[in-house]
Scaffold this active site. Structure first.
Site, PDB file in Angstrom:
ATOM      1  N   ALA A   6       0.857  -1.186   0.000  1.00 49.50           N
ATOM      2  CA  ALA A   6       0.000   0.000   0.000  1.00 49.50           C
ATOM      3  C   ALA A   6       0.887   1.228   0.000  1.00 49.50           C
ATOM      4  CB  ALA A   6      -0.921  -0.002   1.215  1.00 49.50           C
ATOM      5  N   LYS A   7       0.286   2.390  -0.181  1.00 54.43           N
ATOM      6  CA  LYS A   7       1.029   3.639  -0.114  1.00 54.43           C
ATOM      7  C   LYS A   7       0.057   4.687   0.395  1.00 54.43           C
ATOM      8  CE  LYS A   7       4.798   3.715  -1.605  1.00 54.43           C
ATOM      9  NZ  LYS A   7       6.182   3.704  -1.080  1.00 54.43           N
ATOM     10  N   GLY A   8       0.504   5.550   1.265  1.00 60.94           N
ATOM     11  CA  GLY A   8      -0.378   6.579   1.790  1.00 60.94           C
ATOM     12  C   GLY A   8       0.408   7.660   2.487  1.00 60.94           C
ATOM     13  N   ASP A  34       8.785   6.806   4.054  1.00 62.41           N
ATOM     14  CA  ASP A  34       9.050   7.003   2.635  1.00 62.41           C
ATOM     15  C   ASP A  34       9.438   8.465   2.461  1.00 62.41           C
ATOM     16  OD1 ASP A  34       9.041   6.856  -0.202  1.00 62.41           O
ATOM     17  OD2 ASP A  34       7.527   5.299  -0.143  1.00 62.41           O
TER      18      ASP A  34
END
Length: 624
Positions: A314-316, A355
């Protein structure tokens, strides 16, 4: 082609090579929708955030005791079956059921949703909390919905219009109206204005626009739209350019379609595939294209599968510019974000990691805030400080993984790092560690760059001295151990190995033909666009893809998670040894896929990752 389109294209190509069943392929792609109740594709996320703010002010203006919010599933409902829409809605409700409630947040339908959507949400919520009809509004009458709800927004627009016109001594009857948008709201506005004697001379929807200076017969148009689903084929008016509708001569213009954008901070949380749980989430605090965020979420799924780590992807994060905020503001933003998603993350659910724009301190704030709700849970985030359960070797992990991947590739061609020339684009955490480790292995780094500039030295840059200079001054360009150069020229500088470690899309069709490196190692995500990929391939340049090359970070995040669960800390030598083993085995598996499918390294990596996720998907029964 943007990052999302490129990633999806690679996925589909890999699926074809693997012969994956179409139902399985579809089930693999369905979860790649941003969790944004609004179901609509191609909406700017700033717009969604603006609508959330607008709802707060709107409820206050009409003196309703609500706050405001906006959310939903980013998809195109018309492209999905009723069964798929129901499944998506139920999964979405499962994820947010602890965030909504009769006296907390109360969902209602918006674009792309309707009473049926609310019925599914109510039913799914009730499985967790008992029958609670007041938890959603806009639901069917039979389930506690209100009479008049379907027409409410349109009727409110007409009441507001009447109030405004009365202020100027006018009324709807006899005036000319143009209505942009002919969904639920626009259609009800048109019906009610027509009933009051207003003359509607132009309307539009996604299918087209029509005009009639004598007034459109709205009852007949409504029947036509219900029967055909289209305005443009209606013979009770002339077709017109939809863009001209907004400037058409009239007394009153009523836009009932999409709006503009607003807001500085937008919380993003795209959920993706969980064939291997828990999910690994890269948390960013930086302004990026949302398609790129979604592409990175997909990429993380394939990346964890390629290095054989039992995570999904996932990425957020938070859309902001960290350098423009104080430490206090960053902490406050991070804690608020964690409060909003604390029920969506967890030791065995979704595991955030740092990130771009975030670091160990960000993870420490997230851990602390999460622990207020769930007790001390060090395994809920990775990339945190050593003192809070972080792993030795995590800071260098992505860069070290890039170097291990480079060694594996070079060995395939009978080469080693020692004696080769390297160019590194990007000198943040990843680029700096790559430079340090290559220098230690005897590689000659002849050019580097970051946002402050680029330098070159044909005799090799003194990396330890450059690292000290960068730490002291924050700049590369003022370093006197090399000559300044144009940052754009760095990518086409003569060298053996080029390692992009910055943002995506830096190698494209404009510069790929001039690349002189023999090997390109993708230390960044999506540094090479598809057109550049083809050009480099024709030139004989070997490209080591991002979903393998920069997988060191997520691999050591997995090691950190394992250590936290075990309650036992590894020494740094063990971390690095295990990382090298994982990267070496992954390269071997990629090469085997290349031989099986007669493809290049990028497609070999994608087929490896997609195949592993597809197998897990089939075993769990998701293709049904």
């Amino acid at each position: 082609m943007n990052a999302l389109a490129a990633t999806t294209r690679n996925f589909r190509h890999a699926s074809r090579l693997l012969g994956i069943d179409s139902k399985v392929e579809k089930s693999l792609l369905i979860p790649f929708r941003e969790v944004k109740v609004l179901m609509l594709s191609l909406v700017e996320h700033d717009e969604v955030n603006a609508l959330a703010q607008l709802m707060t002010w709107k409820t206050a203006v009409v003196n309703v005791p609500y706050g405001g919010a906006k959310g939903g599933i980013g998809c195109s409902p018309k492209d999905l079956s009723m069964s798929e829409l129901e499944r998506l809605t139920r999964i979405f409700t499962q994820k947010i059921h602890d965030l909504i409630g009769v006296n907390v947040d109360v969902p209602a339908p918006d674009m792309g949703t309707n009473a049926q959507t609310m019925a599914w949400m109510l039913d799914e919520y009730s499985k967790f909390h008992g029958y609670s009809p007041a938890v959603v509004t806009g639901k069917p009458i039979d389930l506690g919905g209100s009479l008049g709800r379907e027409a409410a927004t349109g009727r409110g627009v007409v009441f507001a219009t009447e109030a405004l016109l009365a202020e100027y001594g006018k009324e709807i009857k006899g005036l000319t109206f143009v209505i942009q948008g002919f969904g639920n709201v626009g259609a009800w506005v048109a019906r009610l204005i027509h009933e009051r004697g207003g003359k509607i001379i132009a309307v539009s929807d996604v299918t087209g626009a029509i005009k009639n200076p004598d007034g459109i017969d709205i009852p007949t148009l409504l029947k036509h739209k219900e029967t055909t689903g289209s305005l443009s084929s209606f013979d009770g008016g002339d077709k017109m350019n939809a863009d001209e509708l907004l400037v058409h001569e009239c007394d009153v213009l009523i836009p009932c379609a999409l709006g503009g954008v607003l807001n500085r901070y937008n919380l993003i949380y795209p959920k993706v595939l969980q064939s291997d749980a828990p999910l690994f989430i890269g948390i960013s605090q930086i302004v990026v294209e949302h398609d790129e965020v979604n592409a990175l979420a997909q990429l993380m799924t394939w990346k964890t599968a390629v290095v054989n780590v039992p995570y999904g992807g996932a990425k957020g994060g938070i859309g902001c510019s960290p350098k423009d905020l104080s430490m206090s503001e960053l902490e406050r933003l991070t804690r608020i974000f964690t409060q909003k998603i604390h029920d969506l993350i967890g030791v065995n659910v979704d595991v955030p990691a740092p990130d771009m724009g975030t670091n160990a301190q960000t993870m420490a704030w997230m851990l602390d805030e999460y622990s207020k709700f769930h007790g001390y849970s060090p395994a809920v985030v990775t990339g945190k400080p050593i003192d809070l359960g972080g792993s030795l070797g995590r800071e260098a992990a992505t860069g070290r993984g890039v170097v291990f991947a480079t060694e594996a590739l070079l060995a395939e061609y009978g080469k080693e790092i020692k004696g080769l020339t390297f160019v590194i684009q990007g000198f943040g955490n990843v680029g700096a560690w790559v430079a340090r480790l290559i220098h230690e292995r005897g590689g000659k780094i002849i050019a580097v760059s970051d946002v402050t500039g680029a330098i070159k030295n044909p005799d090799g840059i003194d990396i330890p001295t450059l690292l000290k200079h960068k730490e002291t001054t924050g700049s590369l360009s003022s370093f006197d151990g090399g000559d300044k150069m144009n940052a754009d020229e760095l990518l086409v500088h003569e060298c053996d190995v080029l390692i992009p470690c910055a943002l995506g899309g830096v190698l494209n069709r404009e510069n790929a033909g001039d690349v002189k490196a023999k090997f390109v190692i993708e230390g960044a995500n999506h540094p090479t666009d598809p057109e550049a990929d083809e050009i480099l391939s024709k030139k004989g340049v070997i490209v080591l893809p991002d979903i393998y090359a920069n997988g060191g970070g997520v691999t050591v995040s997995y090691f950190e998670w394992v250590q936290n669960i075990q309650g036992f800390m590894w020494d740094e030598e063990k971390v690095n040894t295990e990382l090298k083993r994982y990267m070496t085995l992954a390269f071997r598996d990629i090469k085997n896929m290349c031989k099986t499918h007669e493809c290049n390294l990028r497609m070999g990596a994608f087929t490896l990752g997609v195949n592993r996720v597809a197998r897990a998907t089939v075993l769990r029964g998701w293709e049904a």
